[in-house]
Design a protein around this motif. Structure first.
Motif, PDB file in Angstrom:
ATOM      1  N   UNK A  31       0.830  -1.197   0.000  1.00 54.88           N
ATOM      2  CA  UNK A  31       0.000   0.000   0.000  1.00 54.88           C
ATOM      3  C   UNK A  31       0.864   1.247   0.000  1.00 54.88           C
ATOM      4  N   UNK A  32       1.992   1.145   0.694  1.00 54.59           N
ATOM      5  CA  UNK A  32       2.871   2.303   0.772  1.00 54.59           C
ATOM      6  C   UNK A  32       3.431   2.622  -0.613  1.00 54.59           C
ATOM      7  N   UNK A  33       3.787   1.584  -1.361  1.00 51.06           N
ATOM      8  CA  UNK A  33       4.281   1.796  -2.717  1.00 51.06           C
ATOM      9  C   UNK A  33       3.238   2.519  -3.557  1.00 51.06           C
ATOM     10  N   UNK A  34       2.018   2.064  -3.451  1.00 52.23           N
ATOM     11  CA  UNK A  34       0.919   2.678  -4.192  1.00 52.23           C
ATOM     12  C   UNK A  34       0.766   4.146  -3.805  1.00 52.23           C
ATOM     13  N   UNK A  35       0.809   4.411  -2.499  1.00 51.77           N
ATOM     14  CA  UNK A  35       0.650   5.788  -2.026  1.00 51.77           C
ATOM     15  C   UNK A  35       1.771   6.670  -2.548  1.00 51.77           C
ATOM     16  N   UNK A  75       3.345   6.300  -5.322  1.00 56.49           N
ATOM     17  CA  UNK A  75       3.062   6.580  -6.732  1.00 56.49           C
ATOM     18  C   UNK A  75       2.033   7.705  -6.847  1.00 56.49           C
ATOM     19  N   UNK A  76       0.963   7.602  -6.046  1.00 56.93           N
ATOM     20  CA  UNK A  76      -0.087   8.622  -6.115  1.00 56.93           C
ATOM     21  C   UNK A  76       0.466   9.997  -5.744  1.00 56.93           C
ATOM     22  N   UNK A  77       1.232  10.036  -4.642  1.00 58.82           N
ATOM     23  CA  UNK A  77       1.814  11.311  -4.217  1.00 58.82           C
ATOM     24  C   UNK A  77       2.744  11.849  -5.299  1.00 58.82           C
ATOM     25  N   UNK A  78       3.525  10.950  -5.887  1.00 58.92           N
ATOM     26  CA  UNK A  78       4.459  11.381  -6.919  1.00 58.92           C
ATOM     27  C   UNK A  78       3.741  12.062  -8.063  1.00 58.92           C
ATOM     28  N   UNK A  79       2.724  11.400  -8.598  1.00 57.06           N
ATOM     29  CA  UNK A  79       2.027  11.966  -9.752  1.00 57.06           C
ATOM     30  C   UNK A  79       1.357  13.279  -9.401  1.00 57.06           C
ATOM     31  N   UNK A  80       0.689  13.325  -8.252  1.00 53.95           N
ATOM     32  CA  UNK A  80      -0.061  14.538  -7.954  1.00 53.95           C
ATOM     33  C   UNK A  80       0.853  15.700  -7.602  1.00 53.95           C
ATOM     34  N   UNK A  81       1.993  15.402  -6.971  1.00 54.87           N
ATOM     35  CA  UNK A  81       2.815  16.539  -6.564  1.00 54.87           C
ATOM     36  C   UNK A  81       3.724  17.012  -7.702  1.00 54.87           C
ATOM     37  N   UNK A  82       4.023  16.118  -8.643  1.00 53.86           N
ATOM     38  CA  UNK A  82       4.943  16.517  -9.706  1.00 53.86           C
ATOM     39  C   UNK A  82       4.218  16.967 -10.970  1.00 53.86           C
ATOM     40  N   UNK A 136      -4.436  16.190  -0.912  1.00 53.42           N
ATOM     41  CA  UNK A 136      -5.185  14.932  -0.829  1.00 53.42           C
ATOM     42  C   UNK A 136      -4.263  13.729  -0.876  1.00 53.42           C
ATOM     43  N   UNK A 137      -3.297  13.794  -1.820  1.00 49.55           N
ATOM     44  CA  UNK A 137      -2.381  12.663  -1.949  1.00 49.55           C
ATOM     45  C   UNK A 137      -1.560  12.498  -0.677  1.00 49.55           C
ATOM     46  N   UNK A 138      -1.166  13.630  -0.106  1.00 49.67           N
ATOM     47  CA  UNK A 138      -0.352  13.580   1.106  1.00 49.67           C
ATOM     48  C   UNK A 138      -1.155  12.980   2.263  1.00 49.67           C
TER      49      UNK A 138
END
Ligand code: ADP
Ligand code: MG
Lengths: 443, 297
Positions: free
Chosen positions: A294-298, A300-307, A328-330
């Protein structure tokens, strides 16, 4: 039945000291899982209340504002989908914990003449009781963190407490859901642990996970490309369902990848601590994956939304959107990190309790406590660092085409955030250090 | 590389006593387990003189559990004198609660005695720091417990190699040295099995291999056959005593079982924390050889 109940009660009392720690761990896990779940549902609730669908519904023509509000609700659903699986996993961990260390007592009950049906019933009742206590504690925990959640600002204004408080019936529904998860996963692990009068089967060579898992994941990837990408304006529910399916697919292939990595590591491990860690990973890739997936998934989500904040926002609403995506991603990452850290900490603690005698034997034979700690830390650190590096690397590579737009400050922030999340999960291993010390105390 | 290569000394480790020249299954000829002190009968004639540089010597050991104070019960050990010669095996017998395990733990540097000395190669273990004693247990002593206490997630071979790896030996060398023990213990072909896939006797032989792989000076075994049936017990004791003799290790075995004690050169009987008697007698000297041939198929 009466005699069996009495014996059960007496064993409960007698084993109190022994069984208190797993009991507490189970309750803590249920509590954290419930609190996380209620926070998710409450957030979802708040976004839906803020952004009511216009009378025309999704089919009708939406104003820009309504469309954007609708997007918020979709994103909230996506975040919830990402969080639900680790949360349910934590519930499962708790349930197994509520069951697992009962082996000897179950065996004693069977020897005393309890039927296996009676034993199953008592055990499940106990797991359910722990789930109820944990879930209610979780609701209190949720109320305690509400003021914190209320400080988050979306769409330009912070939440109001009123928005975040779930109606009573929904809160009770979440509590009931947690208890149901506890009983169902408790029953399924009881079914695997055949309750014979002579106790449970000893540990044997692990079965290899099937390569089929890899094929499932490839099929899901293909489905994504073939089904979702061509859709012009997919419905919210379609996105949520497909996303859920994708997460399931990743969760199917994850343990297989962990198993292969663990086997390779076990073959190459140069030191005793690494060898032990790698063997444990390869033995139980599913629980390893549960801790890190789940952490890996999170990440990825944080990466896409923040970058991915590339295009210039034109309207004020769009400016909010860019910031809100990051927030939200954070928040998703924070919740998943807390849930993941709890799972990891609890699984590690349970393992020490299960292997108390082996720890003592190792200590008697001159193994330093440091070596024991190191093996446990590696067991978590190896798959954790691998997952985080792969996920973060995946994001950075996909973003590479947009390098011109990439802000190096944002990249650094993303990398640091991911590392901190990993460190928090790793730190959860420290929680059971004192158990190791007790177990390996020589004199 | 053979485990039985007497010329090889592990680098960095203190020099071990040389292995017996001939690799026969015969036990050392003269039983030289000796007792000193008030209760001790005179040592059998012809026993070699003690060699403090190689023996494990206990002097006036006293062990009281719990905080010192009025509430403390009678001492678990009330003044024990004991000498275990290099390469010899000693059975410690006595009723339950008499202090056997306590004695073993004090001798092995697991417990610090309330009073007295434990001299190993001339140094007093009782005065060592925890750290020193940990290193000592890892490098100089081996342990066999009632249940193998093998790590369930490691295959047998890795369970045996583990102590070497913990001591800093490279994985490949540790595995190679561990592998040489499987054949002499009748475990050929079981290297890859998990402890859960071994019988009780097999698991216990793996535990023996693990205890001996680092070539300890003394092996301590607390009721190593306590969970086994008669014939499996005999088999395990055969392997334990023979392998210890081969590697030149002394052996201290706590047991309830006279049959098990018969495999050792000497027997001491403990009662209420004191040595109540000892025999380093005739049947011991003759017993193991015959029994060994009977067991060794
Ligand atoms: N950890 C302990 N704390 C307090 N008393 C102990 C402890 N271990 C053993 N004893 C006591 O010391 C005595 C000797 O015990 P032990 O050495 O275990 O005997 P044996 O191994 O011969 O059965 C017993 O009276 C026992 O109750
Ligand atoms: Mg004992």
């Amino acid at each position: 039945m009466r005699a069996a109940t009495e014996l059960w009660w007496r064993l409960r009392r007698a084993g109190a000291a022994d069984n208190r720690v797993p009991g507490i761990l189970a309750v803590v896990s249920f509590a954290v899982a419930t609190a996380a779940l209620v926070v998710c549902v409450a957030g979802l609730h708040a976004f839906e209340a803020r952004n009511p669908l216009p009378p025309g519904g999704l089919e009708g023509h939406l104003s820009d504002e309504a469309a954007l509000g609708n997007l918020y609700v979709t994103l909230a659903w996506i975040a919830t989908t990402c969080m639900v699986i680790p949360i349910l996993t934590l519930g499962g961990v708790a349930a197994r914990l509520a069951i697992a260390r009962r082996d000897q007592r179950l065996a004693a009950l069977r020897l005393a003449g309890a039927t296996s049906g009676q034993v199953t019933l008592m055990t499940l009742a106990e797991a359910a009781a722990q789930a109820v206590v944990g879930a209610l504690t979780g609701v209190v925990l949720y109320l305690a963190v509400l003021p914190l959640v209320a400080r988050l600002s979306f769409q330009g204004r912070p939440f109001e407490l009123r928005e975040l408080v779930l109606p009573l019936w929904q809160t009770l529904a979440v509590v009931a859901a947690v208890v149901v998860v506890a009983v169902v996963s408790g029953a399924s692990s009881l079914a695997r642990v055949a309750i014979s009068p002579l106790g449970v089967a000893a540990r044997t060579s692990p079965k290899r996970l099937s390569v089929l898992r890899l094929l499932v994941a490839l099929a899901a990837g293909a489905a994504w490309v073939l089904v979702i990408t061509p859709m012009k304006e997919p419905q919210r529910m379609t996105i949520v369902l497909v996303l859920g399916a994708m997460i399931l697919a990743v969760n199917t292939v994850g343990p297989w990848v962990v198993m292969v990595a663990g086997r390779v590591a076990a073959r190459l491990a140069p030191t005793a601590a690494t060898l032990l860690a790698a063997r444990r990973i390869a033995d139980d890739p599913k629980s390893t994956w549960r801790a890190v997936g789940a952490l890996g998934l999170a990440v990825v989500v944080v990466g896409f939304t923040s970058l991915a904040q590339v295009d210039d926002p034109t309207t004020p609403l769009e400016r909010y959107l860019a910031d809100d995506l990051g927030t939200g991603a954070l928040v998703t990452l924070v919740i998943i990190t807390i849930v993941g850290a709890t799972s990891t900490g609890v699984v590690q603690a349970a393992r020490v309790l299960d292997q108390r005698e082996q720890y003592r034997a190792l200590a008697l034979a001159g193994t330093s406590e440091r070596s024991l700690h190191r093996a446990r830390a590696l067991e978590v650190a190896l798959p954790l660092s691998m997952t985080i590096v792969l996920s973060a690397g995946f994001v950075l590579v996909l973003m590479l085409p947009f390098t011109s737009a990439l802000d190096s400050g944002l990249v650094v922030r993303f990398v640091v955030t991911s590392a901190v999340a990993g460190a928090v999960v790793l730190a959860s291993v420290l929680a059971s250090r004192s158990l190791v010390r007790t177990a390996s105390r020589v004199a | 590389m053979s485990y039985y290569d007497p010329a090889r000394t592990p680098s960095g480790a203190p020099e071990r006593p040389a292995f017996p020249a001939s690799p026969t299954l015969a036990p050392p000829v003269s039983p030289t387990v000796g007792l000193t002190g008030a209760q001790a009968p005179s040592r059998p004639a012809g026993a070699p003189s003690p060699d403090p540089a190689r023996d494990l010597v206990a002097r006036d050991l006293v062990m009281t559990y719990g905080r010192s104070g009025a509430s403390a019960g009678p001492p678990a050990l009330g003044g024990v004198d004991l000498t275990i010669r290099a390469g010899e095996s000693l059975a410690v017998m006595g009723p339950s609660g008499s202090g056997k395990t306590t004695l073993l733990h004090v001798l092995a540097g697991i417990l610090r005695p309330t009073g007295g000395q434990v001299l190993w190669r001339g140094r007093d273990i009782a005065r060592m720091s925890d750290r020193e004693r940990t290193v000592l247990r890892r490098e100089d002593f081996g342990f066999v417990f009632q249940q193998g206490m093998l790590l369930p997630e490691l295959p047998a071979i890795e369970n045996v190699a583990l102590p070497l790896m913990l001591g800093g030996v490279r994985r490949s060398e540790a595995t190679a040295r561990a592998a040489t023990l499987f054949h002499p213990l009748g475990l050929s072909g079981l290297e890859k099995r998990r402890p859960g896939e071994l019988s009780g006797g097999q698991a216990q032989r793996v535990a023996i291999a693990r205890a001996l792989v680092a070539r300890p000076g003394v092996v301590f075994a607390d009721e190593p056959t306590g969970a086994l049936d008669q014939s499996t017990s005999a088999e395990v004791m055969h392997h334990l005593t023979q392998l210890a003799a081969h590697t030149g290790a002394s052996l201290v075995v706590v047991t309830h079982d006279e049959n098990v004690a018969r495999w050792c050169h000497g027997v001491v009987r403990v009662r209420d924390g004191r040595i109540a008697g000892a025999d380093a007698d005739d049947h011991v000297a003759a017993g193991p050889v015959q029994a060994a041939t009977a067991v060794a198929r």
